[in-house]
Design a protein around this motif. Structure first.
Motif, short mmCIF file in Angstrom:
data_model
loop_
_atom_site.label_atom_id
_atom_site.label_comp_id
_atom_site.label_asym_id
_atom_site.label_seq_id
_atom_site.Cartn_x
_atom_site.Cartn_y
_atom_site.Cartn_z
N ASP A 199 -23.82 -75.68 -47.78
CA ASP A 199 -22.68 -74.78 -47.95
C ASP A 199 -21.62 -75.06 -46.89
O ASP A 199 -21.93 -75.15 -45.71
CB ASP A 199 -23.12 -73.32 -47.84
CG ASP A 199 -23.96 -72.88 -49.03
OD1 ASP A 199 -23.91 -73.56 -50.07
OD2 ASP A 199 -24.67 -71.88 -48.91
N ARG A 200 -20.39 -75.22 -47.35
CA ARG A 200 -19.28 -75.49 -46.43
C ARG A 200 -17.97 -74.98 -46.98
O ARG A 200 -17.84 -74.72 -48.16
CB ARG A 200 -19.16 -76.98 -46.12
CG ARG A 200 -19.77 -77.91 -47.08
CD ARG A 200 -19.90 -79.37 -46.67
NE ARG A 200 -19.04 -79.82 -45.64
CZ ARG A 200 -18.43 -80.99 -45.64
NH1 ARG A 200 -18.58 -81.81 -46.62
NH2 ARG A 200 -17.66 -81.33 -44.66
N HIS A 201 -16.99 -74.89 -46.09
CA HIS A 201 -15.63 -74.45 -46.43
C HIS A 201 -14.68 -75.55 -45.99
O HIS A 201 -14.62 -75.86 -44.81
CB HIS A 201 -15.28 -73.16 -45.69
CG HIS A 201 -16.28 -72.07 -45.92
ND1 HIS A 201 -17.36 -71.86 -45.09
CD2 HIS A 201 -16.35 -71.13 -46.89
CE1 HIS A 201 -18.05 -70.83 -45.54
NE2 HIS A 201 -17.46 -70.37 -46.63
N LEU A 202 -13.94 -76.11 -46.95
CA LEU A 202 -13.03 -77.22 -46.64
C LEU A 202 -11.68 -77.00 -47.28
O LEU A 202 -11.59 -76.47 -48.38
CB LEU A 202 -13.58 -78.53 -47.21
CG LEU A 202 -14.86 -79.08 -46.65
CD1 LEU A 202 -15.55 -79.95 -47.67
CD2 LEU A 202 -14.56 -79.88 -45.42
N THR A 203 -10.64 -77.48 -46.61
CA THR A 203 -9.32 -77.57 -47.25
C THR A 203 -9.23 -78.96 -47.89
O THR A 203 -10.05 -79.85 -47.59
CB THR A 203 -8.19 -77.41 -46.22
OG1 THR A 203 -8.25 -78.51 -45.31
CG2 THR A 203 -8.28 -76.08 -45.48
N ALA A 204 -8.24 -79.15 -48.73
CA ALA A 204 -8.04 -80.46 -49.34
C ALA A 204 -7.78 -81.51 -48.25
O ALA A 204 -8.28 -82.63 -48.33
CB ALA A 204 -6.88 -80.41 -50.33
#
Length: 165
Positions: free
Chosen positions: A62-67
């Motif tokens: 699980d991770r949170h990334l911007t483009a």
């Protein structure tokens, strides 16, 4: 867990075309195989760009990334892909239900690989989005929904900053 360093598009294409006619399989813990299975489950064609970006996105939990963050990761992994392709792929994955879009500040969009119902902390000084564990009681009673509509999702982003000493 297998992790393929510095993958090339020819490797992606070879893997994708080798399995093109195989029946959909369940995930088996191999990130490459699992990306292929995920794409097939949601009826997205496993193009080399989708496979390569999916491999980067889903191989690390699980991770949170911007483009922009994913674009930089792709460059470091020697995956030749444009920022526009990264944006398009992230939106295709979101539309297919593989990612969850979380907007912070109305202009900064993160893509979350955890698509379950949950809320987030946003650490302002680090520009970092973090899942809030056990956040079921954050939202009290929801408002009455207009006739003909239903709630699709409730997003809560709690903004954090360091305490002043």
């Amino acid at each position: 867990m297998e992790f393929r360093p510095q993958i090339t598009f020819s490797q992606v294409a070879a893997d994708a075309s080798a399995d093109r006619n195989a029946p959909a399989d369940t995930r088996n813990g191999c990130p490459w195989h699992d990306v292929l299975a995920l794409l097939r489950e949601v009826k997205l064609r496993p193009t080399r760009q989708r496979m390569a970006l999916g491999w980067l996105l889903f191989a690390k939990g699980d991770r949170h990334l911007t483009a922009e963050m994913l674009y930089e990761e792709a460059n470091r992994a020697k995956i030749a892909v444009s920022l526009a392709t990264v944006y398009n792929t992230l939106h295709q994955f979101t539309d297919a239900g593989l990612l969850r879009e979380v907007t912070v500040n109305g202009s900064k969009t993160y893509f979350d690989t955890n698509v379950s119902d949950h809320h987030h902390f946003f650490i302002e000084s680090e520009h970092n989005l973090v899942d809030i564990p056990n956040a079921n009681s954050i939202v009290g009673e929801l408002p009455q929904v207009p006739e003909g509509y239903e709630i699709s999702r409730v997003d809560v982003v709690v903004r954090l900053k360091p305490k002043k000493r």
